[in-house]
Design a protein around this motif. Structure first.
Motif, PDB file in Angstrom:
ATOM      1  N   VAL A  65      19.528  97.627  48.778  1.00  0.00           N
ATOM      2  CA  VAL A  65      20.299  96.824  47.810  1.00  0.00           C
ATOM      3  C   VAL A  65      19.381  96.350  46.698  1.00  0.00           C
ATOM      4  O   VAL A  65      18.157  96.312  46.837  1.00  0.00           O
ATOM      5  N   ALA A  69      20.660  89.665  46.772  1.00  0.00           N
ATOM      6  CA  ALA A  69      21.691  90.172  47.683  1.00  0.00           C
ATOM      7  C   ALA A  69      21.636  89.339  48.956  1.00  0.00           C
ATOM      8  O   ALA A  69      20.570  88.872  49.365  1.00  0.00           O
ATOM      9  N   GLU A  73      25.666  92.081  52.309  1.00  0.00           N
ATOM     10  CA  GLU A  73      25.476  93.279  51.488  1.00  0.00           C
ATOM     11  C   GLU A  73      24.446  94.209  52.116  1.00  0.00           C
ATOM     12  O   GLU A  73      24.602  95.430  52.088  1.00  0.00           O
ATOM     13  N   GLU A 348      35.361  90.898  50.327  1.00  0.00           N
ATOM     14  CA  GLU A 348      34.112  90.334  50.841  1.00  0.00           C
ATOM     15  C   GLU A 348      34.383  89.161  51.775  1.00  0.00           C
ATOM     16  O   GLU A 348      33.737  89.019  52.812  1.00  0.00           O
TER      17      GLU A 348
END
Length: 363
Positions: A65, A69, A73, A348
């Motif tokens: 990532v 983050a 994630e 999310e």
């Protein structure tokens, strides 16, 4: 992962050791250096603890990532890499800080994803390699569903490791394959779901919970709902209740794209376990919500709906069974309202609520 002979009723006794493939994914720089140093020690430690299987550790340098983050994630990116590489488990060594409720943590583990994340900064500067090894071994235990801090049944843990390492026959398709995964990995699946804390699912979805409570209050004070509950009968009430539970479960799973598809035959079992654990988590969470709404509706109907007014609306004397029917229909309608609210949640938020990452606090 190697398949166990299908004709042997006791494959654990006679089959060759199966493989558990663990991907050790490290960000470039210091995490990658630590992963290289850690690889041999980790392989040895896992073999010593679980000699019934062959541990295949694969070190990969990948940042996964782009910072900033959070751990969710990182877990999602690592899950994608796990499926692409056809690993069984993945441990990520990152140079990003991790926190839960503003508290720094060393690591997170998500058994349902088969992914753990180790934060290098939280290990400190002293005895970093030793602490990393101890923490990583603990993370693997968590991913295997062993949440007893070493005080559980060693035989049960060995069975879970074997279940992870052994594939069902690839000749089965669809429902038959899923059934074999379920029956052959029940203990592993139960551990994954339990670590996921499904009863906390809907509590963390504020929009769904708000919509459910609002719909329940509206239903509770509406005379037409009283009469419908009285006329429906137990069978129709059961159908409405089941339909409401299915509605919110489908909204959560489909809307947030929680369902995975196998990219190759080798990861079919991995994906099947994930989907089974996800479905069980959502269903248990929604049933917990439904039960709570039923109790609240029953208590609310007894407190807020006077017996005389209730009897006048029904056209006959109000009995306890009438209150139970009203609570049942009210909780079903409230659950439908929760499904509408769940549709407003971000993907999310739903994933964060559905998958609990267990933290280990920094020492």
């Amino acid at each position: 992962m190697s398949a166990a002979p299908t004709g042997d009723p006791h494959p654990e006794a006679d089959a060759a050791p199966a493989d558990v493939v663990v991907g050790l994914v490290a960000a470039p720089g210091a995490p990658a250096e630590l992963a290289d140093e850690l690889a041999a020690d980790l392989t040895g430690a896992l073999r010593e603890r679980h000699p019934d299987v062959t541990w295949d550790l694969r070190v990969v340098e990948d940042g996964l990532v782009r910072p900033p983050a959070d751990d969710a994630e990182i877990v999602t990116a690592a899950r994608d890499r796990l499926l692409a590489e056809e690993w069984d488990l993945a441990v990520v060594v990152t140079d990003l800080p991790l926190s839960v409720d503003r508290r720094t943590v060393v690591a997170h583990a998500s058994p349902v994803h088969g992914v753990a994340v180790l934060s290098l900064p939280a290990l400190g500067a002293v005895a970093r390699r030793r602490r990393a090894l101890q923490t990583t071994v603990g993370l693997v235990r968590t991913l295997l569903g062993d949440d007893t801090d070493g005080e559980g049944d060693p035989a049960a843990l060995r069975r879970r490791v074997r279940e992870l390492a052994t594939d069902p026959a690839d000749t089965a398709e669809g429902v038959r394959f899923t059934a074999r995964v379920l029956t052959g990995n029940l203990r592993l699946l139960v551990g994954m779901v339990r670590a996921n804390r499904p009863w906390r699912l809907t509590i963390q979805l504020s929009r769904a919970l708000t919509a459910a409570v609002a719909a329940g209050v509206f239903a509770l004070v509406t005379a037409d709902i009283w009469r419908l509950a009285d006329r429906f009968g137990w069978l129709r009430l059961a159908v409405v209740g089941l339909g409401s539970v299915v509605a919110i479960c489908a909204t959560l799973v489909v809307g947030a794209e929680l369902w995975e598809r196998a990219r190759s035959r080798r990861v079919r079992k991995q994906v099947a376990l994930f989907n089974l654990a996800t479905t069980a988590t959502v269903v248990i969470g929604v049933l917990t919500l439904y039960a709570a709404l039923f109790l609240l509706a029953l208590g609310g109907s007894l407190l807020l709906v006077p017996a005389g007014l209730f009897a006048e609306g029904l056209g006959h004397p109000a009995r306890i069974g009438d209150y139970l029917e009203l609570a049942w229909l009210t909780s079903s309608l409230a659950t439908v309202g929760g499904a509408l609210g769940a549709g407003l949640e971000s993907d999310e938020a739903v994933r964060e609520a559905a998958y609990t990452h267990r933290p280990d606090a920094a020492g």
